[in-house]
Design a protein around this motif. Structure first.
Motif, PDB file in Angstrom:
ATOM      1  N   GLU A 165       0.729   6.270  -5.152  1.00  0.00           N
ATOM      2  CA  GLU A 165       0.516   6.157  -3.712  1.00  0.00           C
ATOM      3  C   GLU A 165       1.520   5.159  -3.163  1.00  0.00           C
ATOM      4  O   GLU A 165       2.199   4.458  -3.913  1.00  0.00           O
TER       5      GLU A 165
ATOM      6  N   LYS B  85       1.849   4.582   5.259  1.00  0.00           N
ATOM      7  CA  LYS B  85       0.879   5.609   5.611  1.00  0.00           C
ATOM      8  C   LYS B  85       1.259   6.179   6.981  1.00  0.00           C
ATOM      9  O   LYS B  85       1.649   5.428   7.871  1.00  0.00           O
ATOM     10  N   PRO B  86       1.153   7.512   7.192  1.00  0.00           N
ATOM     11  CA  PRO B  86       0.758   8.513   6.204  1.00  0.00           C
ATOM     12  C   PRO B  86       1.905   8.827   5.253  1.00  0.00           C
ATOM     13  O   PRO B  86       3.085   8.715   5.637  1.00  0.00           O
ATOM     14  N   TYR B  87       1.603   9.208   4.027  1.00  0.00           N
ATOM     15  CA  TYR B  87       2.637   9.487   3.043  1.00  0.00           C
ATOM     16  C   TYR B  87       2.408  10.878   2.474  1.00  0.00           C
ATOM     17  O   TYR B  87       1.383  11.137   1.852  1.00  0.00           O
ATOM     18  N   PRO B  88       3.347  11.804   2.688  1.00  0.00           N
ATOM     19  CA  PRO B  88       3.131  13.184   2.267  1.00  0.00           C
ATOM     20  C   PRO B  88       2.928  13.320   0.758  1.00  0.00           C
ATOM     21  O   PRO B  88       3.573  12.638  -0.037  1.00  0.00           O
ATOM     22  N   GLU B  89       2.035  14.198   0.388  1.00  0.00           N
ATOM     23  CA  GLU B  89       1.746  14.451  -1.024  1.00  0.00           C
ATOM     24  C   GLU B  89       3.013  14.879  -1.772  1.00  0.00           C
ATOM     25  O   GLU B  89       3.187  14.548  -2.953  1.00  0.00           O
TER      26      GLU B  89
ATOM     27  N   GLN C  52       5.991   6.003  13.815  1.00  0.00           N
ATOM     28  CA  GLN C  52       4.833   5.190  13.447  1.00  0.00           C
ATOM     29  C   GLN C  52       5.333   3.760  13.276  1.00  0.00           C
ATOM     30  O   GLN C  52       6.005   3.430  12.298  1.00  0.00           O
TER      31      GLN C  52
ATOM     32  N   LYS D 129      -2.725   3.671  11.999  1.00  0.00           N
ATOM     33  CA  LYS D 129      -2.015   4.062  10.773  1.00  0.00           C
ATOM     34  C   LYS D 129      -1.602   2.827   9.976  1.00  0.00           C
ATOM     35  O   LYS D 129      -0.667   2.846   9.219  1.00  0.00           O
TER      36      LYS D 129
ATOM     37  N   THR E  34      -0.730  -0.200   7.582  1.00  0.00           N
ATOM     38  CA  THR E  34      -0.393  -0.103   6.167  1.00  0.00           C
ATOM     39  C   THR E  34      -0.889  -1.261   5.318  1.00  0.00           C
ATOM     40  O   THR E  34      -1.063  -1.110   4.128  1.00  0.00           O
TER      41      THR E  34
END
Length: 512
Positions: A210, A214-218, A427, A494, A496
């Motif tokens: 991880e 954030k957000p962090y693409p899969e 972001q 969002k 972090t």
């Protein structure tokens, strides 16, 4: 060197920590599953020398245990470690143990682990910034030696020393022993360009599943890491790096890209560029061209990158760098696009960027840009397309007052409005830090001598969300209120650094 093959070395990654208030809010940032950056370099180096090395990742468990309590702002806080139960460690499992402790935050849990390992009678070798800064604490816990050389040149020698008959050997250079003595004969540092590449297995073991962004693409997971340089050309009073006497040393573009390719071949979906001073290259004749070559190569490999440390913005202006020491502080647009550009697939997906206080005058450090030029450069970075920026600002300087922090707040709100006008989809997360007495730095000595330090507890003063200092005009509690108040600027949903619930809970204490 055959003696190396028959010795089992274990490198330990420490459990993560939590600092919980009575409502279960964690005041420490969740960083449990990030890449094991220094472990990858250390493991690869020792394996290339013929050692048998095992990774003992104590973060690889959800067990939690409380080990201490402390009151802060009148709030009882519980210290927990999360990961392996310490009782799970058998000191007899391996012949030599190694730990790296880079952050003061982990000092207490590190010493607990060292005590358990040392009780088994096996050598325990410790490295990392906090151990180098405060060796006596780690020797008291049971460390057999502390590696002061941050370049990697002493690593094989110290393991050899403990494998062979120590009494008949000269002590290796770059290493401190419990008697306080150190071999002062000539010691040559290792260049990052000479660090052995990790095997695919080692690279895979050291990846994170991880990201703090954030957000962090899969698709960008797992996250690999590359350490393309060591040292720094600056002498900032808040930083430990100048005390290591490394100068500035960097990997060649070819070697840097070899490291990136190993991460990709091992399955990484993105890579952290963890650099002490990546733009230090601009001090040399071909440095700017090297940066452009590296960034072109990363894009050719289609590996999104993250900059978790703040690059020195002044070195991305037209007036800085080799033979460019004029007064032109305009953005070097080609360099900025290379470093932070993003086209939706390739380039920089996220970066930490430091705000450059103070907002008035010329600044406390020579490397800082004047505020207006800083904002211009920041807007140009945003224009390059980067999707996520964590924008760090430090408060808690001795001169800070309510009035100065009000001016800072207004400036930060202006920055937020300006960068969002450039890219509404950005972001942008403000990360306000309170100044911390990082051990062995001149700034730490000044803070302690001033009497402004209120909490001399390593988890409190090195934590992110527990102010520990007074200013000449504000109490640490007032400073804490300001810290949480400033989190209302930016895209907080969002956020972090710490859980949104924690931010919202303590932000209610903001000043009116």
């Amino acid at each position: 060197m055959n003696h190396r093959n028959h010795v089992q070395i274990a490198l330990v990654e420490l459990p993560e920590l939590k600092l919980l208030d009575p409502n279960g809010n964690n005041l420490l940032p969740p960083r449990k599953r990030e890449p094991l950056i220094s472990k990858q370099v250390l493991m690869a180096g020792l394996q290339a020398e013929g050692f048998t090395v095992h990774l003992v990742n104590m973060q690889d468990s959800e067990y939690e245990e409380e080990f201490d309590q402390i009151a802060w702002r009148g709030i009882p806080l519980r210290k927990l470690y999360t990961g392996w139960n310490l009782a799970r460690i058998d000191p007899a499992d391996f012949d030599i143990w190694g730990l790296t402790v880079n952050f003061t935050l982990h000092r207490e849990i590190a010493c607990m682990v060292i005590q358990r390992l040392a009780a088994g009678g096996k050598p325990v070798i410790v490295g990392g910034s906090d151990a180098v800064a405060e060796p006596a604490i780690y020797f008291q816990a049971g460390a057999s030696a502390i590696v002061k050389d941050k370049s990697g040149a002493a690593n094989a020698a110290i393991f050899d020393y403990f494998i062979q008959q120590r009494a008949t050997q000269e002590r290796p250079t770059g290493v401190l022993f419990p008697d306080g003595k150190i071999n002062t004969s000539y010691h040559q540092l290792m260049s990052p360009d000479d660090w052995p590449l990790p095997s695919l297995e080692t690279a895979r073991l050291c990846m994170g599943d991880e990201s703090w962004m954030k957000p962090y693409p899969e698709a960008y997971l797992p996250v690999g890491s590359v350490f393309p340089d060591i040292g720094c050309d600056r002498k900032c009073t808040f930083c430990q790096t100048p005390t290591y006497r490394l100068g500035y040393q960097s990997m060649t573009p070819e070697r840097t890209l070899e490291w990136v390719k190993v991460q990709k071949d091992a399955g990484a979906g993105s890579v952290m560029f963890v650099s002490d001073q990546f733009l230090g290259r601009t001090l040399w004749p071909d440095g700017r061209d090297e940066i452009l070559e590296i960034m072109r190569g990363v894009r050719a490999l289609e590996m999104p990158i993250i900059w978790p440390n703040g690059l020195e913005l002044r070195k991305t202006t037209l007036g800085r760098g080799f033979n460019r020491t004029g007064s032109d502080l305009s953005p070097d647009e080609e360099l900025i696009d290379a470093l932070w550009g993003w086209d939706g697939v390739k380039g920089a997906y996220g970066a930490y960027i430091p705000a450059e206080r103070p907002i008035e005058g010329t600044g406390a450090y020579a490397k800082l840009l004047p505020w207006r030029e800083h904002v211009t450069l920041l807007k140009r970075i945003v224009q390059s397309g980067i999707p996520i920026i964590s924008y760090g600002v430090i408060i808690g300087f001795p001169t800070d007052t309510h009035e100065s922090l009000l001016r800072l707040e207004e400036a930060l709100m202006e920055v937020y409005a300006e960068v969002k006008s450039v890219n509404p989809n950005l972001q942008f997360m403000l990360t306000p830090f309170v100044i911390s007495p990082i051990p062995s730095t001149p700034q730490a000595a000044e803070i302690r001598e001033s009497g402004l330090l209120v909490f001399d507890d390593p988890i409190i003063y090195s934590g992110f969300w527990t102010a520990s200092v007074n200013t000449n005009h504000l109490s640490y509690a007032e400073l804490s209120d300001w810290q949480y108040r400033l989190t209302s600027i930016g895209d907080q949903e969002k956020y972090t650094g710490v859980s949104v619930d924690t931010i919202q809970h303590y932000a209610k204490q903001r000043l009116s």
